[in-house]
Design a protein around this motif. Structure first.
Motif, PDB file in Angstrom:
ATOM      1  N   SER A   1       0.997  -1.166  -0.091  1.00 13.16           N
ATOM      2  CA  SER A   1       0.095  -0.004   0.002  1.00 13.16           C
ATOM      3  C   SER A   1       0.808   1.351   0.027  1.00 13.16           C
ATOM      4  CB  SER A   1      -1.031  -0.025   1.048  1.00 13.16           C
ATOM      5  OG  SER A   1      -1.667  -1.171   1.103  1.00 13.16           O
ATOM      6  N   ALA A   2       1.908   1.352   0.882  1.00  8.64           N
ATOM      7  CA  ALA A   2       2.652   2.507   0.969  1.00  8.64           C
ATOM      8  C   ALA A   2       3.256   2.608  -0.540  1.00  8.64           C
ATOM      9  CB  ALA A   2       3.871   2.159   2.253  1.00  8.64           C
ATOM     10  N   SER A   3       4.005   1.430  -1.041  1.00  7.55           N
ATOM     11  CA  SER A   3       4.493   1.953  -2.454  1.00  7.55           C
ATOM     12  C   SER A   3       3.849   2.302  -3.519  1.00  7.55           C
ATOM     13  CB  SER A   3       5.302   0.656  -2.870  1.00  7.55           C
ATOM     14  OG  SER A   3       4.440  -0.528  -2.967  1.00  7.55           O
ATOM     15  N   MET A   4       2.383   1.679  -3.535  1.00  5.43           N
ATOM     16  CA  MET A   4       1.420   2.080  -4.374  1.00  5.43           C
ATOM     17  C   MET A   4       0.959   3.322  -4.541  1.00  5.43           C
ATOM     18  SD  MET A   4      -2.315   0.369  -5.258  1.00  5.43           S
ATOM     19  CE  MET A   4      -2.842   0.684  -3.471  1.00  5.43           C
ATOM     20  N   PHE A   5       1.146   3.918  -2.999  1.00  5.29           N
ATOM     21  CA  PHE A   5       0.605   5.431  -3.107  1.00  5.29           C
ATOM     22  C   PHE A   5       1.804   6.450  -2.836  1.00  5.29           C
ATOM     23  CE2 PHE A   5      -3.256   3.162  -2.093  1.00  5.29           C
ATOM     24  CZ  PHE A   5      -4.124   3.434  -3.169  1.00  5.29           C
ATOM     25  N   ALA A   6       3.065   5.805  -3.234  1.00  7.36           N
ATOM     26  CA  ALA A   6       4.227   6.771  -2.803  1.00  7.36           C
ATOM     27  C   ALA A   6       4.112   7.945  -3.841  1.00  7.36           C
ATOM     28  CB  ALA A   6       5.415   5.856  -2.815  1.00  7.36           C
ATOM     29  N   GLN A   7       5.035   9.013  -3.607  1.00  2.00           N
ATOM     30  CA  GLN A   7       5.050  10.000  -4.424  1.00  2.00           C
ATOM     31  C   GLN A   7       5.823   9.815  -5.761  1.00  2.00           C
ATOM     32  OE1 GLN A   7       2.798  11.741  -3.074  1.00  2.00           O
ATOM     33  NE2 GLN A   7       3.730  13.789  -3.487  1.00  2.00           N
ATOM     34  N   HIS A   8       5.626  10.330  -6.851  1.00  2.00           N
ATOM     35  CA  HIS A   8       6.186  10.094  -8.287  1.00  2.00           C
ATOM     36  C   HIS A   8       7.805  10.704  -8.032  1.00  2.00           C
ATOM     37  CE1 HIS A   8       1.992   8.835  -9.289  1.00  2.00           C
ATOM     38  NE2 HIS A   8       2.981   8.346 -10.277  1.00  2.00           N
ATOM     39  N   ALA A   9       8.738  10.383  -8.755  1.00  7.17           N
ATOM     40  CA  ALA A   9      10.034  11.185  -8.629  1.00  7.17           C
ATOM     41  C   ALA A   9       9.708  12.034  -9.740  1.00  7.17           C
ATOM     42  CB  ALA A   9      10.935   9.986  -9.159  1.00  7.17           C
ATOM     43  N   PRO A  10      10.299  13.323  -9.226  1.00 10.50           N
ATOM     44  CA  PRO A  10      10.463  14.538 -10.146  1.00 10.50           C
ATOM     45  C   PRO A  10      10.734  14.149 -11.843  1.00 10.50           C
ATOM     46  CG  PRO A  10      11.064  15.225  -8.248  1.00 10.50           C
ATOM     47  CD  PRO A  10      11.082  13.632  -8.036  1.00 10.50           C
ATOM     48  N   ALA A  11      10.244  14.843 -12.751  1.00  9.94           N
ATOM     49  CA  ALA A  11      10.753  14.616 -14.019  1.00  9.94           C
ATOM     50  C   ALA A  11      12.125  14.892 -14.329  1.00  9.94           C
ATOM     51  CB  ALA A  11       9.913  15.331 -15.121  1.00  9.94           C
ATOM     52  N   LYS A  12      12.697  14.340 -15.077  1.00  2.94           N
ATOM     53  CA  LYS A  12      14.374  14.492 -15.713  1.00  2.94           C
ATOM     54  C   LYS A  12      14.346  15.619 -16.382  1.00  2.94           C
ATOM     55  CE  LYS A  12      15.728   9.771 -14.896  1.00  2.94           C
ATOM     56  NZ  LYS A  12      16.520   8.541 -15.624  1.00  2.94           N
ATOM     57  N   LYS A  13      15.602  16.209 -16.308  1.00  2.00           N
ATOM     58  CA  LYS A  13      15.745  17.761 -17.190  1.00  2.00           C
ATOM     59  C   LYS A  13      15.451  17.153 -18.733  1.00  2.00           C
ATOM     60  CE  LYS A  13      19.394  21.067 -18.234  1.00  2.00           C
ATOM     61  NZ  LYS A  13      20.730  21.239 -18.067  1.00  2.00           N
ATOM     62  N   GLN A  14      14.768  18.019 -19.256  1.00  2.00           N
ATOM     63  CA  GLN A  14      14.477  17.965 -20.912  1.00  2.00           C
ATOM     64  C   GLN A  14      15.754  17.617 -21.779  1.00  2.00           C
ATOM     65  OE1 GLN A  14      12.615  21.320 -22.747  1.00  2.00           O
ATOM     66  NE2 GLN A  14      12.189  20.061 -24.591  1.00  2.00           N
ATOM     67  N   SER A  15      15.643  16.485 -22.390  1.00  2.00           N
ATOM     68  CA  SER A  15      16.570  16.140 -23.517  1.00  2.00           C
ATOM     69  C   SER A  15      16.293  16.247 -24.587  1.00  2.00           C
ATOM     70  CB  SER A  15      17.245  14.404 -23.097  1.00  2.00           C
ATOM     71  OG  SER A  15      16.085  13.671 -23.004  1.00  2.00           O
ATOM     72  N   GLN A  16      14.948  15.898 -24.985  1.00  2.00           N
ATOM     73  CA  GLN A  16      14.374  16.090 -26.422  1.00  2.00           C
ATOM     74  C   GLN A  16      13.844  17.239 -26.556  1.00  2.00           C
ATOM     75  OE1 GLN A  16      12.567  12.235 -27.121  1.00  2.00           O
ATOM     76  NE2 GLN A  16      14.166  11.538 -28.293  1.00  2.00           N
ATOM     77  N   SER A  17      13.854  18.098 -27.736  1.00  2.00           N
ATOM     78  CA  SER A  17      12.974  18.972 -28.219  1.00  2.00           C
ATOM     79  C   SER A  17      11.671  18.654 -28.483  1.00  2.00           C
ATOM     80  CB  SER A  17      13.719  20.078 -29.080  1.00  2.00           C
ATOM     81  OG  SER A  17      13.894  19.073 -30.358  1.00  2.00           O
ATOM     82  N   ILE A  18      10.705  19.392 -28.278  1.00  2.00           N
ATOM     83  CA  ILE A  18       9.270  19.205 -28.435  1.00  2.00           C
ATOM     84  C   ILE A  18       8.513  20.091 -29.132  1.00  2.00           C
ATOM     85  CG2 ILE A  18       7.361  18.661 -27.118  1.00  2.00           C
ATOM     86  CD1 ILE A  18       8.776  17.546 -25.092  1.00  2.00           C
ATOM     87  N   LEU A  19       7.606  19.798 -30.089  1.00  2.00           N
ATOM     88  CA  LEU A  19       6.597  20.758 -30.740  1.00  2.00           C
ATOM     89  C   LEU A  19       5.214  20.349 -30.516  1.00  2.00           C
ATOM     90  CD1 LEU A  19       6.480  23.005 -32.998  1.00  2.00           C
ATOM     91  CD2 LEU A  19       6.665  21.207 -34.565  1.00  2.00           C
ATOM     92  N   ILE A  20       4.626  21.116 -30.075  1.00  2.00           N
ATOM     93  CA  ILE A  20       2.976  21.168 -29.868  1.00  2.00           C
ATOM     94  C   ILE A  20       2.418  21.820 -31.048  1.00  2.00           C
ATOM     95  CG2 ILE A  20       1.163  21.301 -28.694  1.00  2.00           C
ATOM     96  CD1 ILE A  20       2.874  21.716 -26.223  1.00  2.00           C
ATOM     97  N   LEU A  21       1.765  20.851 -31.898  1.00  2.00           N
ATOM     98  CA  LEU A  21       1.100  21.721 -33.207  1.00  2.00           C
ATOM     99  C   LEU A  21      -0.538  21.483 -33.056  1.00  2.00           C
ATOM    100  CD1 LEU A  21       3.147  20.095 -36.128  1.00  2.00           C
ATOM    101  CD2 LEU A  21       3.045  22.413 -35.423  1.00  2.00           C
ATOM    102  N   ASN A  22      -1.188  22.417 -33.700  1.00  2.00           N
ATOM    103  CA  ASN A  22      -2.419  22.641 -34.112  1.00  2.00           C
ATOM    104  C   ASN A  22      -3.353  22.833 -32.969  1.00  2.00           C
ATOM    105  OD1 ASN A  22      -1.714  21.705 -36.879  1.00  2.00           O
ATOM    106  ND2 ASN A  22      -1.751  19.696 -35.926  1.00  2.00           N
ATOM    107  N   ALA A  23      -3.069  23.305 -31.713  1.00  2.00           N
ATOM    108  CA  ALA A  23      -3.767  23.487 -30.512  1.00  2.00           C
ATOM    109  C   ALA A  23      -4.174  25.002 -30.606  1.00  2.00           C
ATOM    110  CB  ALA A  23      -2.986  23.306 -29.147  1.00  2.00           C
ATOM    111  N   THR A  24      -5.199  25.271 -30.075  1.00  2.00           N
ATOM    112  CA  THR A  24      -5.574  26.724 -29.568  1.00  2.00           C
ATOM    113  C   THR A  24      -4.571  27.115 -28.565  1.00  2.00           C
ATOM    114  OG1 THR A  24      -7.837  26.527 -30.475  1.00  2.00           O
ATOM    115  CG2 THR A  24      -7.416  28.316 -29.090  1.00  2.00           C
TER     116      THR A  24
END
Length: 432
Positions: free
Chosen positions: A13-36
């Motif tokens: 139970s403790a492991s199932m509801f443990a906090q997530h590790a913070p995300a790692k530093k961005q390594s790949q560039s990202i493009l978001i298309l077609n959104a408002t």
């Protein structure tokens, strides 16, 4: 169940509801298309191209007016039919300072004493608070962590909400000192049996005490002594414009007296927090370039003769006067209710503000009030890639459904212990 099975179930139970590790530093560039894209500047791009590399926005444009080179970005996200927003900012928040109100050892929001400008909320901030993970799915990605209590509560700092600790999370350290201005009224009775209010007979004396304290701290700035006075040293930023004095005041006379006091003692930058009657002295606020962090708008008027919709209308009333207005959410169950911040802005839109102006209440305006507008609060090239994608209008609780969120370019998880419970019980009852 034997004792070994019981222990294993607890560990699971403790492991199932443990906090997530913070995300790692961005390594790949990202493009978001077609959104408002809702830029936070008042501008909307219906068919946008939003690109970011190494945590910074590199492209904010209309996708139909640019030519994209193949391979310019490592990853492309097709957000057709969705909306992109800058990350929302929770001002005057105690996120991470209290976990369980009834457990004293988890409550670090206030310090003993009355004048505590040297108290730093940042060092008490718990980046692993479970509450923090529950506000991110509604788009709140940054917060001003603020102490409570006393006349001068201490110093706040601004953090991003995906970190291992406060050192990793801080984006602006010691941004301002918080002063709880004396109340004009003192309440009688108790919460279960209130018996109205009466005038505070010590109001003038309490203001004089604050003035005397701040004048003494200012006078000490140029002194040299073998013994350091941390309390006095901590106020230096108020007089050299490196810090803001956040004055918590609601009533007209309080606000007028607070501005007068600040000008008399030479405080360079002030912001009114709460400001229930700020509309009554809007011209004075405008004249002095003072912003307002408006108190929770999902509230009732204070007096019987006030319009029942007054709290909902105040943001428009002040904005129309040319005042920079942000929203804050302090009050009952404030940490858990932080998730409702977008819907406070949505209510302001329902009561007169343009929808993009309402968005600015929790993005660009708040960033400007906190002094972090140079790197966040809007979607503009060169700023931090702290943003999210929503299936619909993020200020509407029916359509605020985040699909992806990024803090400084890092893709963060939107899962939390509540969403896990939701998945578990859907499975139990064979729901999709």
């Amino acid at each position: 169940m034997n004792k070994y099975s019981y222990i294993l179930s607890l560990l699971f139970s403790a492991s199932m509801f443990a906090q997530h590790a913070p995300a790692k530093k961005q390594s790949q560039s990202i493009l978001i298309l077609n959104a408002t894209a809702h830029l936070g500047t008042g501008q909307v791009i219906p068919n946008s191209a939003i690109g970011f590399k190494e945590g910074k926005l590199t492209l904010v444009a209309d996708a139909s007016t640019i030519r994209l080179v193949d391979g310019a970005y490592d990853q492309t996200i097709d957000a057709t039919g969705k909306h992109v927003y800058p990350g929302f900012i929770a001002a005057n928040s105690t996120l991470g300072l209290v976990e369980i109100d009834a457990v004293k050892s988890s409550d670090d929001e206030s310090e003993v004493g009355d004048m505590n400008p040297n108290v730093r909320s940042l060092v008490a901030y718990n980046a692993e608070s479970k509450v923090i993970e529950t506000v991110r799915p509604n788009g709140i990605l940054m917060a001003q962590i603020t102490p409570r209590g006393g006349t001068i509560s201490g110093t706040s700092s601004v953090v991003q909400l995906d970190s291992w600790n406060y050192q990793d999370g801080v984006v602006k350290e010691n941004d301002g000192i918080h002063l709880n201005f004396p109340s004009i009224y003192s309440s009688r009775g108790w919460w279960a049996e209130p018996s109205g209010a009466k005038l505070n007979k010590d109001y003038i004396k309490e203001i004089a005490d604050i003035k005397s304290f701040l004048i003494s701290t200012k006078a000490s700035q140029g002194e040299t002594s073998k013994e350091r006075n941390l309390v006095f040293e901590s106020t230096k930023g108020l007089f050299d414009a490196s810090q803001t004095l956040f004055i918590h005041a609601d009533h007209e006379l309080q606000i007028i007296d607070a501005i007068k006091l600040s000008k008399e003692i030479g405080v360079k930058k002030i912001v009114i927090v709460g400001g229930f009657e700020a509309y009554k002295c809007a011209d004075l606020l405008k004249e002095n370039g003072i912003g307002v962090l408006l108190r929770r708008v999902h509230d009732m008027p204070e007096f019987d003769d006030q319009d029942v919709n007054l709290p909902y209308k105040m943001a428009k009333m002040l904005t129309d006067k040319g005042i920079v207005v942000g929203l804050e959410n302090s009050g009952d169950m404030e940490r858990m209710n932080t998730r409702n911040l977008p819907f406070l802005a949505g209510t302001c839109a329902a009561y007169g503000l343009d929808k993009e102006q309402a968005l600015q209440l929790i993005t660009a305006n708040t960033a400007k009030i906190l002094g972090i507008e140079s790197f966040c609060g809007t979607l503009e090239t060169g700023k931090d890639a702290t943003l999210f994608i929503s299936e619909g209008d993020a200020l509407d609780m029916r359509t605020n459904k985040l699909t992806e969120a990024f803090i400084q370019g890092r893709k963060i998880t939107l899962e939390n212990h509540q969403s896990k419970l939701n998945d578990i019980y859907k499975e139990k009852y064979n729901q999709k």
